[in-house]
Write an enzyme that holds these catalytic residues in place. Structure first.
Site, PDB file in Angstrom:
ATOM      1  CB  CYS A  98      -1.000  -0.035   1.150  1.00  0.00           C
ATOM      2  SG  CYS A  98      -2.295   1.224   0.986  1.00  0.00           S
ATOM      3  CG  HIS A 118      -3.972  -3.410   2.367  1.00  0.00           C
ATOM      4  ND1 HIS A 118      -3.063  -3.001   3.315  1.00  0.00           N
ATOM      5  CD2 HIS A 118      -4.552  -2.280   1.899  1.00  0.00           C
ATOM      6  CE1 HIS A 118      -3.092  -1.681   3.419  1.00  0.00           C
ATOM      7  NE2 HIS A 118      -3.984  -1.225   2.573  1.00  0.00           N
ATOM      8  CD  GLU A 148      -2.228  -6.221   4.791  1.00  0.00           C
ATOM      9  OE1 GLU A 148      -2.523  -5.049   5.049  1.00  0.00           O
ATOM     10  OE2 GLU A 148      -1.591  -6.554   3.760  1.00  0.00           O
TER      11      GLU A 148
END
Length: 204
Positions: free
Chosen positions: A79, A183, A185
């Site tokens: 990001c 992202h 994650e």
């Protein structure tokens, strides 16, 4: 061991938890020695370009990132961690980035029905299918949260793109450096596979 670089930006704990979930040995640190001896490093981030560069410069992390990248060990930006690898951002005029790659980071233009920031799931067109993108299907959906977007000068480094009113260079990959605007994650199984791939690259 993977070093998650802590420079006071948000979202670091979610990266840590995701890496632990996929069985990865990792540490959150801003210590140069810890970062430099790690097998791989991740520069995550949510926040403003200017504040983040200010924190990194104060703590000597900018130079540590440059030195780590020169080791040729795997490095991943996430990001804001992608945007910081470029010379500057329209978000913070006059603030110098880490300047690993060339390109512009500008605000996503307001368009009909498009909300800024760009928050949520969007599909990516894969231009590279190695590294963290090994085994990832083209047009997979990943999770974005951003108001500024990358237009890389050298399109040979672009690994993935997405559309949100404009064509966004959603990931770059060159030699040992990979960075994603989205992202991993927060991107479900697709993102977790990218993190598994990164961990495997670090072992190699």
């Amino acid at each position: 061991m993977i070093a998650i670089i802590d420079y006071g930006a948000g979202n670091i704990q979610s990266v840590y938890k995701a890496l632990k979930y996929v069985g990865c040995d990792c540490i959150v640190t801003n210590d140069k020695n810890e970062i430099m001896k790690a097998e791989g490093a991740i520069l995550p981030g949510v926040g403003s370009f200017g504040n983040s560069m200010d924190n990194m410069n104060k703590n000597g992390i900018t130079e540590t990132v440059r030195e780590f990248i020169k080791t040729k060990k795997p490095f991943l930006g996430i990001c804001l961690g992608l945007q910081l690898l470029f010379p500057e951002s329209e978000e913070s005029p006059g603030v110098k980035g880490i300047d690993i790659f060339k390109g512009t980071v500008t605000k996503i233009p307001d368009g009909e029905g498009l909300k800024i920031p760009h928050i949520g799931w969007n599909s990516i067109k894969l231009l590279k299918k190695d590294g963290i993108f090994k085994g990832i299907k083209d047009n997979s959906y990943v999770y974005f949260v951003h108001s500024y977007y990358l237009n890389a000068e050298n399109k040979d480094i672009v690994a993935a793109q997405t559309e949100y009113g404009v064509t966004i260079d959603a990931a770059v990959s060159y030699e040992n450096v990979t960075a994603t605007q989205f992202h991993p994650e927060k991107s479900g199984e697709v993102g977790l596979q990218m993190l598994r791939n990164f961990a495997e690259m670090c072992k190699e």
